[in-house]
Scaffold this active site. Sequence first.
Site, PDB file in Angstrom:
ATOM      1  N   TYR A  72       0.840  -1.214   0.000  1.00 30.70           N
ATOM      2  CA  TYR A  72       0.000   0.000   0.000  1.00 30.70           C
ATOM      3  C   TYR A  72       0.870   1.257   0.000  1.00 30.70           C
ATOM      4  O   TYR A  72       0.627   2.196  -0.735  1.00 30.70           O
ATOM      5  CB  TYR A  72      -0.925   0.008   1.220  1.00 30.70           C
ATOM      6  N   PHE A 124      -7.206  19.575 -24.836  1.00 30.49           N
ATOM      7  CA  PHE A 124      -7.951  18.335 -25.062  1.00 30.49           C
ATOM      8  C   PHE A 124      -9.300  18.426 -24.329  1.00 30.49           C
ATOM      9  O   PHE A 124      -9.449  19.200 -23.396  1.00 30.49           O
ATOM     10  CB  PHE A 124      -7.139  17.133 -24.568  1.00 30.49           C
ATOM     11  N   ASP A 125     -10.280  17.611 -24.753  1.00 26.45           N
ATOM     12  CA  ASP A 125     -11.630  17.782 -24.200  1.00 26.45           C
ATOM     13  C   ASP A 125     -11.745  17.539 -22.698  1.00 26.45           C
ATOM     14  O   ASP A 125     -12.491  18.228 -22.012  1.00 26.45           O
ATOM     15  CB  ASP A 125     -12.689  16.984 -24.982  1.00 26.45           C
ATOM     16  N   ASP A 215       0.706  19.457 -21.091  1.00 22.66           N
ATOM     17  CA  ASP A 215      -0.128  18.271 -21.148  1.00 22.66           C
ATOM     18  C   ASP A 215       0.738  17.318 -21.972  1.00 22.66           C
ATOM     19  O   ASP A 215       0.872  17.461 -23.187  1.00 22.66           O
ATOM     20  CB  ASP A 215      -1.460  18.568 -21.840  1.00 22.66           C
ATOM     21  N   ALA A 217       0.856  14.032 -22.696  1.00 17.95           N
ATOM     22  CA  ALA A 217       0.426  12.690 -23.136  1.00 17.95           C
ATOM     23  C   ALA A 217       1.310  12.113 -24.251  1.00 17.95           C
ATOM     24  O   ALA A 217       1.674  10.948 -24.220  1.00 17.95           O
ATOM     25  CB  ALA A 217      -1.033  12.737 -23.586  1.00 17.95           C
ATOM     26  N   LYS A 258      -0.693   6.812 -23.455  1.00 23.37           N
ATOM     27  CA  LYS A 258      -0.166   7.139 -24.778  1.00 23.37           C
ATOM     28  C   LYS A 258       1.328   6.799 -24.815  1.00 23.37           C
ATOM     29  O   LYS A 258       1.697   5.662 -25.008  1.00 23.37           O
ATOM     30  CB  LYS A 258      -0.403   8.617 -25.103  1.00 23.37           C
ATOM     31  N   HIS A 450     -20.122  13.713 -26.339  1.00 23.05           N
ATOM     32  CA  HIS A 450     -19.847  12.803 -27.456  1.00 23.05           C
ATOM     33  C   HIS A 450     -19.716  11.346 -27.036  1.00 23.05           C
ATOM     34  O   HIS A 450     -19.922  10.456 -27.828  1.00 23.05           O
ATOM     35  CB  HIS A 450     -18.595  13.260 -28.236  1.00 23.05           C
TER      36      HIS A 450
HETATM   37  N1  F0G Z   1      -4.535  15.068 -22.782  1.00 19.14           N
HETATM   38  C1  F0G Z   1      -4.496  14.661 -24.053  1.00 19.14           C
HETATM   39  C2  F0G Z   1      -3.712  15.442 -25.058  1.00 19.14           C
HETATM   40  C3  F0G Z   1      -5.186  13.511 -24.440  1.00 19.14           C
HETATM   41  O1  F0G Z   1      -5.141  13.126 -25.704  1.00 19.14           O
HETATM   42  C4  F0G Z   1      -5.905  12.785 -23.460  1.00 19.14           C
HETATM   43  C5  F0G Z   1      -6.636  11.585 -23.810  1.00 19.14           C
HETATM   44  C6  F0G Z   1      -5.902  13.237 -22.135  1.00 19.14           C
HETATM   45  C7  F0G Z   1      -5.203  14.391 -21.832  1.00 19.14           C
HETATM   46  C8  F0G Z   1      -6.645  12.517 -21.047  1.00 19.14           C
HETATM   47  O2  F0G Z   1      -5.998  11.350 -20.706  1.00 19.14           O
HETATM   48  O3  F0G Z   1      -7.594   9.517 -21.310  1.00 19.14           O
HETATM   49  O4  F0G Z   1      -5.685   9.121 -19.771  1.00 19.14           O
HETATM   50  O5  F0G Z   1      -7.614  10.448 -19.041  1.00 19.14           O
HETATM   51  N2  F0G Z   1      -6.874  11.278 -24.972  1.00 19.14           N
HETATM   52  C9  F0G Z   1      -7.529  10.044 -25.429  1.00 19.14           C
HETATM   53  C10 F0G Z   1      -7.704  10.120 -26.903  1.00 19.14           C
HETATM   54  C11 F0G Z   1      -8.745   9.653 -24.686  1.00 19.14           C
HETATM   55  O6  F0G Z   1      -8.413   9.252 -27.442  1.00 19.14           O
HETATM   56  O7  F0G Z   1      -7.137  10.992 -27.548  1.00 19.14           O
HETATM   57  P1  F0G Z   1      -6.770  10.044 -20.185  1.00 19.14           P
END
Ligand code: F0G
Length: 459
Positions: A72, A124-125, A215, A217, A258, A450
Amino acid sequence: MELPYAEPYKIKVVEPLYRSTREEREKWIREARYNLFNLRSEQVFIDLLTDSGTGAMSHYQWSEVMLGDESYAGSSSFFKLKATVEELLGMPYFLPTHQGRAAENVLFSALIKSGDIVPGNSHFDTTKGHIEYRKARAVDCTIDEASNTAESHPFKGNIDLEKLEDVFKKHPREKIPMCIITVTCNTSGGQPVSMENIREVSALCKKYGIMPLFDAARFAENAYFIKIREKGYENANIREIVKEMFSYVDGATMSSKKDAIVNIGGFVALRDKEIFDKASVFNIMYEGYLTYGGLAGRDLGAMAQGLKEGTDFHYLESRIGQVAYLGELLQNYNVPIQVPTGGHAVFVDAKKFLPNVPKEEYQAQTLAIELYLEGGVRGVEIGTLLADRCPKTRENRYPRLELLRLAIPRRTYTNNHMEYVATSLANIWQRREKINRGLRIVSEKPIMRHFTVELEKIK
Ligand code: F0G
């Protein structure tokens, strides 16, 4: 003869795929209410919905799964990962989270308050969702070239410094908790940000006392593009480039699904202890104790190994080369795509592909449905459905780009799969003139619609 290119890995485990008939797909997509998220994976032949968590781990990563320490507190897998993050990114403070949006939730809980402004390059969304949920506003400062899919620019993810400075001048410093540089920029097409731009954005942020964050990713894919496209970096290795990129920011949120090539995981990395201490409280509340953050020890170990593999030049060359290969095939069929192709996906310009479908009828979603029906290939709409409604007026926001994204999972499909996808789209391209009606919304949720929206075909 010069030897042709070949992938720097071989396949040890395979997962059989079912090739469905068009009739089956017509039934399934109707039942899924024309939302591709509602399909079961067995109903999909080639799944390009996302490159997130869908990659193939290496046998080194699978052995880390076996070595995972499930304590843990104080798990050795945590320390392995923390050391890797510090070594690769140069960030001394680190919080594991279960994925990228969880990292956003933890860090933004500590830093963003109601009425704040958060500039960046096409957030990102989920990032935008976490900003708007806190009654703050995301301001897109991406360069204009990004919205012209046909204009070739090596770094379409770049931030326009004038737009950014405008934001800094218009709002008091206390209202701008951070500037988010998304590397690579997913929303504008998996497009990279140049080192020069990162450096300049960082300098501008420092001048106004604002914190630059990544960000991150797809940070390694961004580094690859810097190496092959930016003058002065031809001979640098990927890890040196990564180190320099991170030297210009104060922290990062990361979706490890990613570029760390794992199926689940994320983290917050920080330079500042005070912010780390603040964010730690939210990490414990939302994710779990500081040394596991919503993950199993085995996930942390696989992530540490994945970060190393994800920053290897030969791996990146193969990964981004496959994306470019799909892009070339599509261009040979004259299918309009965002050029140059980005790091993780090919983005098809649905406005140009289906000009007879009105924008109110969701062009990119219509194209995504056509592609599924044609070949059982699942892509994803990056357009009006994703852009959601304006939180104030509740009107549809029509983004500058209406795209169908074909995201390629890492080390998962072969180039034969890419040829199948390209031919499926080429067949639709040939009959595009006949497609003139799209879809209408039957039901939707108030935020991030979406994922769950239900649609019907307009006859
Ligand atoms: N930032 C970026 C640039 C992303 O592309 C994503 C996720 C996230 C943050 C959020 O990360 O999914 O681990 O919570 N993108 C995926 C996509 C879902 O299909 O592009 P997460």
